[in-house]
Design a protein around this motif. Structure first.
Motif, PDB file in Angstrom:
ATOM      1  N   ALA A   1       0.917   1.072   1.403  1.00 50.08           N
ATOM      2  CA  ALA A   1       0.451   0.283   2.535  1.00 50.08           C
ATOM      3  C   ALA A   1       0.655  -1.198   2.246  1.00 50.08           C
ATOM      4  CB  ALA A   1      -1.025   0.559   2.808  1.00 50.08           C
ATOM      5  N   VAL A   2       1.202  -1.890   3.220  1.00 56.96           N
ATOM      6  CA  VAL A   2       1.390  -3.335   3.161  1.00 56.96           C
ATOM      7  C   VAL A   2       0.690  -3.900   4.388  1.00 56.96           C
ATOM      8  CG1 VAL A   2       3.054  -5.234   3.145  1.00 56.96           C
ATOM      9  CG2 VAL A   2       3.640  -3.041   2.046  1.00 56.96           C
ATOM     10  N   ALA A   3      -0.339  -4.680   4.165  1.00 60.27           N
ATOM     11  CA  ALA A   3      -1.087  -5.269   5.271  1.00 60.27           C
ATOM     12  C   ALA A   3      -0.942  -6.782   5.213  1.00 60.27           C
ATOM     13  CB  ALA A   3      -2.565  -4.881   5.184  1.00 60.27           C
ATOM     14  N   TYR A   4      -0.684  -7.374   6.359  1.00 63.78           N
ATOM     15  CA  TYR A   4      -0.626  -8.832   6.408  1.00 63.78           C
ATOM     16  C   TYR A   4      -1.585  -9.336   7.474  1.00 63.78           C
ATOM     17  CZ  TYR A   4       2.467  -8.492  10.490  1.00 63.78           C
ATOM     18  OH  TYR A   4       2.996  -8.220  11.720  1.00 63.78           O
TER      19      TYR A   4
ATOM     20  N   ALA B   1       6.143   4.475   3.600  1.00 67.21           N
ATOM     21  CA  ALA B   1       5.468   3.172   3.566  1.00 67.21           C
ATOM     22  C   ALA B   1       5.049   2.798   4.976  1.00 67.21           C
ATOM     23  CB  ALA B   1       6.384   2.111   2.980  1.00 67.21           C
ATOM     24  N   VAL B   2       3.995   2.009   5.061  1.00 67.99           N
ATOM     25  CA  VAL B   2       3.491   1.586   6.356  1.00 67.99           C
ATOM     26  C   VAL B   2       3.159   0.101   6.291  1.00 67.99           C
ATOM     27  CG1 VAL B   2       1.106   2.272   5.813  1.00 67.99           C
ATOM     28  CG2 VAL B   2       1.829   2.111   8.183  1.00 67.99           C
ATOM     29  N   LEU B   3       3.513  -0.618   7.369  1.00 65.99           N
ATOM     30  CA  LEU B   3       3.199  -2.031   7.490  1.00 65.99           C
ATOM     31  C   LEU B   3       2.084  -2.169   8.507  1.00 65.99           C
ATOM     32  CD1 LEU B   3       3.957  -4.955   6.701  1.00 65.99           C
ATOM     33  CD2 LEU B   3       5.494  -4.953   8.678  1.00 65.99           C
ATOM     34  N   ILE B   4       1.056  -2.908   8.141  1.00 67.03           N
ATOM     35  CA  ILE B   4      -0.126  -3.038   8.986  1.00 67.03           C
ATOM     36  C   ILE B   4      -0.361  -4.505   9.295  1.00 67.03           C
ATOM     37  CG2 ILE B   4      -2.616  -2.630   9.114  1.00 67.03           C
ATOM     38  CD1 ILE B   4      -2.046  -0.551   6.754  1.00 67.03           C
TER      39      ILE B   4
END
Length: 124
Positions: free
Chosen positions: A13-16, A54-57
């Protein structure tokens, strides 16, 4: 080893942060159209697309405004539209800087979420 809850998919998980201050920092660095992501966010999109599972949040304020625009990366379990970190994520600050965003994107592509492989420029 991290254990996911039954029925959850383990993922990167990649959260910005898209909170008011972080969004303003990104906008200050570049002028982009209303339907475009700033270059620093666009490179995260591209790097996440290279990683299976993978997921971008895009998230509301992460509450670390004093650290500049922020992204967090780590192993997570995704279930029913929610994300639960399997261990504390790595926080990377000053993501409005294109060089730092590029280094994070490269790390995501090459080795994230192992904190031992975090590029030195992202450790500060």
């Amino acid at each position: 080893m991290d254990q996911s809850p039954p029925g959850a998919r383990p993922t990167l998980a990649v959260a910005y942060c898209t909170g008011q201050r972080c969004a303003a920092l990104h906008d200050r660095r570049c002028h982009h159209g209303p339907d475009e992501h700033p270059p620093s966010v666009a490179c995260l999109h591209a790097s996440v697309r290279t990683r299976p599972e993978a997921v971008l949040i895009a998230t509301d304020c992460l509450g670390a405004c004093h650290r500049g625009s922020l992204a967090v990366v780590g192993p997570a379990a995704v279930q029913a539209g929610s994300v639960r970190w399997l261990r504390p994520p790595v926080a990377v600050e000053l993501m409005d800087d294109p060089d730092r965003a590029g280094a994070l994107a490269d790390w995501i592509t090459a080795g994230a979420p192992d904190p031992a492989t975090l590029p030195p420029m992202l450790r500060t």
